[in-house]
Motif scaffolding. Structure first.
Motif, mmCIF file in Angstrom:
data_model
loop_
_atom_site.group_PDB
_atom_site.id
_atom_site.type_symbol
_atom_site.label_atom_id
_atom_site.label_comp_id
_atom_site.label_asym_id
_atom_site.label_seq_id
_atom_site.Cartn_x
_atom_site.Cartn_y
_atom_site.Cartn_z
ATOM 1 N N THR A 570 0.591 -1.187 -0.018
ATOM 2 C CA THR A 570 -0.071 -0.336 0.080
ATOM 3 C C THR A 570 0.504 1.300 -0.008
ATOM 4 N N GLY A 571 2.019 1.486 0.552
ATOM 5 C CA GLY A 571 3.126 3.254 0.812
ATOM 6 C C GLY A 571 3.199 2.369 -0.727
ATOM 7 N N GLY A 572 4.069 2.012 -1.908
ATOM 8 C CA GLY A 572 4.165 1.604 -2.689
ATOM 9 C C GLY A 572 3.189 2.594 -3.571
ATOM 10 N N LEU A 573 1.974 1.814 -3.816
ATOM 11 C CA LEU A 573 0.441 2.394 -4.393
ATOM 12 C C LEU A 573 0.552 3.845 -3.787
ATOM 13 N N LEU A 574 0.537 4.350 -3.077
ATOM 14 C CA LEU A 574 -0.005 5.723 -2.150
ATOM 15 C C LEU A 574 0.778 6.172 -3.445
ATOM 16 N N GLN A 575 2.650 5.626 -3.013
ATOM 17 C CA GLN A 575 2.892 6.927 -3.508
ATOM 18 C C GLN A 575 3.463 6.967 -5.911
ATOM 19 N N ALA A 576 2.866 5.696 -6.579
ATOM 20 C CA ALA A 576 1.967 5.976 -7.858
ATOM 21 C C ALA A 576 1.531 6.598 -7.413
ATOM 22 N N ILE A 577 0.315 6.617 -7.026
ATOM 23 C CA ILE A 577 -1.021 7.641 -7.009
ATOM 24 C C ILE A 577 -0.909 9.305 -7.298
ATOM 25 N N SER A 578 -0.363 9.266 -5.983
ATOM 26 C CA SER A 578 0.875 10.478 -5.322
ATOM 27 C C SER A 578 1.601 11.763 -6.710
ATOM 28 N N SER A 579 2.556 10.551 -7.525
ATOM 29 C CA SER A 579 2.898 11.432 -8.602
ATOM 30 C C SER A 579 2.356 11.648 -9.676
ATOM 31 N N GLY A 580 1.624 11.296 -9.856
ATOM 32 C CA GLY A 580 0.611 11.979 -10.593
ATOM 33 C C GLY A 580 0.306 10.953 -12.007
ATOM 34 N N ALA A 581 -0.368 11.986 -13.093
ATOM 35 C CA ALA A 581 -0.799 11.629 -14.979
ATOM 36 C C ALA A 581 0.293 11.526 -15.628
ATOM 37 N N ARG A 582 1.383 12.768 -15.221
ATOM 38 C CA ARG A 582 2.181 13.300 -15.950
ATOM 39 C C ARG A 582 3.307 12.577 -16.923
#
Length: 592
Positions: A570-582
């Motif tokens: 879940t930590g990695g998933l949150l980091q990926a989500i927070s990186s945005g769509a750019r």
């Protein structure tokens, strides 16, 4: 093919000790279903799956379905198995007693479906599609249609399909071209081609009832112009028996990666007589009633195949001798230690186990809310249950099929090279599991449904049906030191889910691509948090009994493994989500 033994003890544990099954059987209409009755039903289902369905799983895969002159023949043994299935009343266990069903709770039906999927997924497709057709017709059909068709669907004499997809449209049903022209007698002429139709043609039943999406001449464009029609293979005579052949025929069957004993058909409708279900141009409403039922069932397909693969992997890991334990020989009297002593084998087996038992709990949690939504006497409680089913359906479908595919791959890996060989049966589970991530709405579409529809709906009301019980549980148990190793990781995952929800809600309103890019990771984060919530409860109610009973001891051990080794995703998933769509959307299209 590995032997299958229905995990009845774990099923009963989830139903009664985790989900308080008595609270379901006390609902109006379920009072006659005592625990003894339900245990007997599950026991008989297990016997059918173990002794009748599982033995023809591999042979059905190898033989496949045959198509000749418009006729589809199922593999050897399937007709005999279906007759036994029908004669045992299994086609109607969760159907309305008014039409000949047994009216069992969805919680019980879900466990039966899991057993069928473990034993023989291809076989399960035939009655599974019929049940979906039953659900839509029961909810939206006229009294005349219900009286004519439901009893035969319920008793399994006739079967059903859902005909949505066309060559030019899959997910985007607004593009469909099948036409429906009114007849003078109130029926319609249906013309068009449908593809990927599971159980569209076969030799198991005397009639097949197709539920078909089509457009009326005055239909608005897009999905708002889609209507639903019932089109029987054989028209029905006044006495209720099959009559003349209707203008519907199978053009071919698909040659597939898996579920080869399930006939997947191209269906051609040539001015076939059909009957409107529900209101004109409201076909999507009726069809989604059917599809949501199927989506929950497809999630259970992933669970069922994972369980079958796990059982095969455990048996092999115990008997296959390879190498010595890293910490010294565990079986010095043997030429080598069994695979089960090795850390990486245990990692794979425990990953399978944690995902399977967590998914089983999730499936029954969803099914319990289906029962509450239909039967609870308090309208407010029914509404809460409906909200929960709405938000958890895409999670069950996508998460459990993703985990099912991962688990079957792990099971094959335990066998090493022998897993890749057809004779050992493990590779079939992988092939069969793969389709579940695609049909009934691909998993990426489920993720978009979660973030695009369910998250913002009613100012977040659907989400609150999940968030509130998780939050309340954490608050109630946080101070208990005996539960710290379970509640602590759950709380961290839940905080991450809340942070991801806020991020997507804020970014997605202004830039929809942000929500789209985050959707699949968000669904996975949501699903893992749901499993953590359930594992925390399973650990809590197992701890007091763990010392005396190895069943509960294994529950606690599996809960620890999930919290320490799987939930950190879940930590990695949150980091990926927070990186945005750019980085996703800025990549030049021409460079692909």
């Amino acid at each position: 093919m590995p032997a299958y033994k229905a995990p009845l003890r774990d099923m009963l544990y989830v139903l009664y000790e985790l989900m308080d099954g008595e609270s379901v059987t006390s609902l109006p209409g379920f009072e006659d279903f005592s625990r003894d009755t339900i245990e007997a039903v599950l026991g008989e289902a297990a016997k059918l799956c173990e002794e009748v369905l599982q033995p023809i799983n591999r042979s059905g895969d190898e033989e496949g379905c045959a198509f000749e002159n418009g006729v589809v023949r199922t593999p050897n043994g399937f007709k005999h198995a279906y007759d036994a299935f029908r004669d045992g009343g299994w086609t109607g266990i969760a159907c309305d007693p008014a039409f000949g069903g047994q009216g069992l709770p969805a919680t019980v039906d879900t466990l039966v479906v899991e057993m069928i999927c473990s034993a023989n997924l291809s076989f399960g497709m035939y009655p599974g599609l019929s049940h979906g057709a039953y659900v839509a017709l029961h909810a939206y059909g006229s009294d005349a249609l219900k009286e004519t068709f439901l009893p035969k669907l319920v008793d399994g004499t006739w079967s059903g399909t859902m005909c949505l997809t066309e060559p030019q449209c899959g997910t985007d049903l607004g593009l469909l071209r099948t036409r429906a022209v009114p007849n003078d007698d109130g029926s319609y002429k249906i013309t068009g081609t449908k593809i990927f139709i599971s159980a569209g043609e076969h030799d198991l039943t005397e009639n097949i009832i197709h539920l078909v999406l089509a457009r009326l001449p005055d239909a608005p464009k897009g999905v708002k112009g889609v209507s639903l029609f019932l089109v029987p293979k054989f028209l029905v005579k006044p006495d209720g028996s099959p009559g003349a052949r209707n203008g519907v025929a199978c053009g071919s069957i698909e040659h597939k990666m898996g579920i080869k004993a399930s006939s997947t058909c191209v269906m051609n409708f040539d001015e076939a007589q059909g009957f409107l279900i529900g209101a004109p141009h409201k076909g999507m409403q009726a069809m989604f009633t059917m599809m949501n039922t199927e989506r929950l069932a497809v999630g259970v397909q992933g669970l069922g195949l994972a369980e079958a693969s796990y059982q095969g992997a455990v048996a092999y890991a115990r008997e296959r001798l390879q190498g010595r334990s890293l910490s010294g020989a565990k079986y010095p009297d043997k030429p080598a230690d069994p695979l089960v002593v090795h850390p990486d084998i245990r990692r794979m087996l425990l990953t399978q186990r944690a995902y399977i038992e967590g998914s089983r709990a999730l499936a029954i949690w969803a099914a319990k809310n289906l029962d509450l939504a239909k039967r609870h006497p308090d309208p407010a409680e029914r509404a809460k249950a409906e909200d929960f089913v709405a938000v958890i359906t895409p999670v069950v479908k996508a998460l459990m099929t993703d985990l099912g595919f991962e688990a079957t791959n792990l099971g094959m890996q335990v066998f090493g090279g022998h897993g890749y060989i057809r004779e050992n049966g493990m590779e079939q589970f992988v092939r069969d599991a793969r389709i579940a991530q695609i049909y009934e709405g691909a998993n990426g579409v489920q993720a978009l449904d979660l973030v695009g529809r369910k998250m913002p709906a009613h100012a977040g009301r659907f989400l609150r049906s999940f968030f509130h019980p998780v939050s309340d549980h954490i608050a109630a148990k946080k101070a208990d030191p005996a539960l710290a190793e379970f509640i602590g990781p759950l709380e961290k995952a839940f905080i991450r889910l809340q942070q991801a929800t806020t991020f997507i809600a804020q970014r997605g309103m202004a830039r929809p691509d942000e929500a789209g890019a985050a959707a699949s990771d968000y669904l996975r984060l949501f699903g893992l948090t749901a499993l953590a919530y359930l594992w925390a409860q399973m650990a809590e109610n197992s701890l007091p009994k763990a010392e005396e009973d190895p069943f509960y001891r294994a529950k606690v051990g599996t809960a620890r493994f999930f919290m320490e080794r799987l939930l950190p995703q879940t930590g990695g998933l949150l980091q990926a989500i927070s990186s945005g769509a750019r980085t996703t959307m800025a990549f030049e299209e021409a460079a692909f």
